[in-house]
Design a protein around this motif. Structure first.
Motif, PDB file in Angstrom:
ATOM      1  N   ARG A  56     106.125  33.603  14.162  1.00 27.25           N
ATOM      2  CA  ARG A  56     105.359  32.465  13.629  1.00 27.25           C
ATOM      3  C   ARG A  56     103.921  32.493  14.133  1.00 27.25           C
ATOM      4  N   ALA A  57     103.758  32.752  15.419  1.00 29.86           N
ATOM      5  CA  ALA A  57     102.412  32.837  15.992  1.00 29.86           C
ATOM      6  C   ALA A  57     101.650  34.012  15.384  1.00 29.86           C
ATOM      7  N   LEU A  58     102.316  35.145  15.214  1.00 24.31           N
ATOM      8  CA  LEU A  58     101.675  36.325  14.656  1.00 24.31           C
ATOM      9  C   LEU A  58     101.214  36.078  13.218  1.00 24.31           C
ATOM     10  N   ALA A  59     101.991  35.346  12.445  1.00 26.51           N
ATOM     11  CA  ALA A  59     101.608  35.029  11.069  1.00 26.51           C
ATOM     12  C   ALA A  59     100.327  34.190  11.035  1.00 26.51           C
ATOM     13  N   HIS A  60     100.206  33.252  11.959  1.00 30.08           N
ATOM     14  CA  HIS A  60      98.999  32.427  12.031  1.00 30.08           C
ATOM     15  C   HIS A  60      97.808  33.248  12.515  1.00 30.08           C
ATOM     16  N   LEU A  61      98.042  34.098  13.503  1.00 31.29           N
ATOM     17  CA  LEU A  61      96.972  34.962  13.996  1.00 31.29           C
ATOM     18  C   LEU A  61      96.474  35.895  12.897  1.00 31.29           C
ATOM     19  N   LYS A  62      97.398  36.410  12.100  1.00 32.80           N
ATOM     20  CA  LYS A  62      97.034  37.336  11.029  1.00 32.80           C
ATOM     21  C   LYS A  62      96.007  36.710  10.090  1.00 32.80           C
ATOM     22  N   VAL A  63      96.193  35.451   9.733  1.00 29.23           N
ATOM     23  CA  VAL A  63      95.259  34.765   8.834  1.00 29.23           C
ATOM     24  C   VAL A  63      93.869  34.691   9.460  1.00 29.23           C
ATOM     25  N   VAL A  64      93.813  34.280  10.721  1.00 31.30           N
ATOM     26  CA  VAL A  64      92.521  34.119  11.393  1.00 31.30           C
ATOM     27  C   VAL A  64      91.859  35.473  11.641  1.00 31.30           C
ATOM     28  N   ILE A  65      92.627  36.432  12.122  1.00 27.93           N
ATOM     29  CA  ILE A  65      92.080  37.763  12.408  1.00 27.93           C
ATOM     30  C   ILE A  65      91.573  38.420  11.126  1.00 27.93           C
ATOM     31  N   ALA A  66      92.350  38.361  10.056  1.00 25.24           N
ATOM     32  CA  ALA A  66      91.933  38.977   8.791  1.00 25.24           C
ATOM     33  C   ALA A  66      90.644  38.339   8.275  1.00 25.24           C
ATOM     34  N   THR A  67      90.518  37.037   8.418  1.00 28.61           N
ATOM     35  CA  THR A  67      89.305  36.346   7.977  1.00 28.61           C
ATOM     36  C   THR A  67      88.091  36.823   8.763  1.00 28.61           C
ATOM     37  N   LYS A  68      88.233  36.901  10.086  1.00 32.57           N
ATOM     38  CA  LYS A  68      87.123  37.346  10.930  1.00 32.57           C
ATOM     39  C   LYS A  68      86.742  38.802  10.631  1.00 32.57           C
ATOM     40  N   LEU A  69      87.737  39.676  10.537  1.00 31.50           N
ATOM     41  CA  LEU A  69      87.453  41.094  10.303  1.00 31.50           C
ATOM     42  C   LEU A  69      86.884  41.326   8.907  1.00 31.50           C
ATOM     43  N   ARG A  70      87.335  40.544   7.932  1.00 32.36           N
ATOM     44  CA  ARG A  70      86.803  40.653   6.568  1.00 32.36           C
ATOM     45  C   ARG A  70      85.308  40.320   6.552  1.00 32.36           C
ATOM     46  N   ARG A  71      84.896  39.436   7.462  1.00 34.07           N
ATOM     47  CA  ARG A  71      83.476  39.074   7.586  1.00 34.07           C
ATOM     48  C   ARG A  71      82.710  40.060   8.471  1.00 34.07           C
TER      49      ARG A  71
END
Length: 104
Positions: free
Chosen positions: A18-33
């Motif tokens: 569950r924590a990893l799924a939430h981290l994935k959203v935030v990390i992907a957003t930051k790296l996409r930028r």
């Protein structure tokens, strides 16, 4: 238990699904930028005592592996908390999810 693989390290980072799924959203957003930042967490039971941090950069390979076959329903509040910490000089600090309980 999910696993995060980062860069060429053979050492997996175990994070609850569950924590990893939430981290994935935030990390992907930051790296996409094209933004670099740190991710810090406390070690889980059974592992070494202490905490760790890694530097995340868009050019370094990253893999998220989940034990659950179905993605969880995400908490907008938790994503916002993680995203807010990602935008500080300390980077993302993995915290426990704050669950609001309905009283009535």
């Amino acid at each position: 238990m999910g696993t995060l693989y980062y860069g060429g390290s053979a050492l997996p980072i175990d994070i609850e699904d569950r924590a990893l799924a939430h981290l994935k959203v935030v990390i992907a957003t930051k790296l996409r930028r094209n933004e670099s930042f740190t991710l810090s967490w406390r070690h889980t039971d059974g592992g070494p005592v202490g905490r760790s941090s890694i530097w995340l950069h868009p050019a370094i390979p990253l893999q998220f592996d989940f034990a659950d076959t179905e993605p969880p329903t995400l908490s907008r509040q938790w994503i916002e908390e993680l995203a807010n910490s990602a935008n500080t000089s300390g980077g993302i600090t993995l915290t426990e999810e704050h669950v609001e309980s309905a009283t009535g």
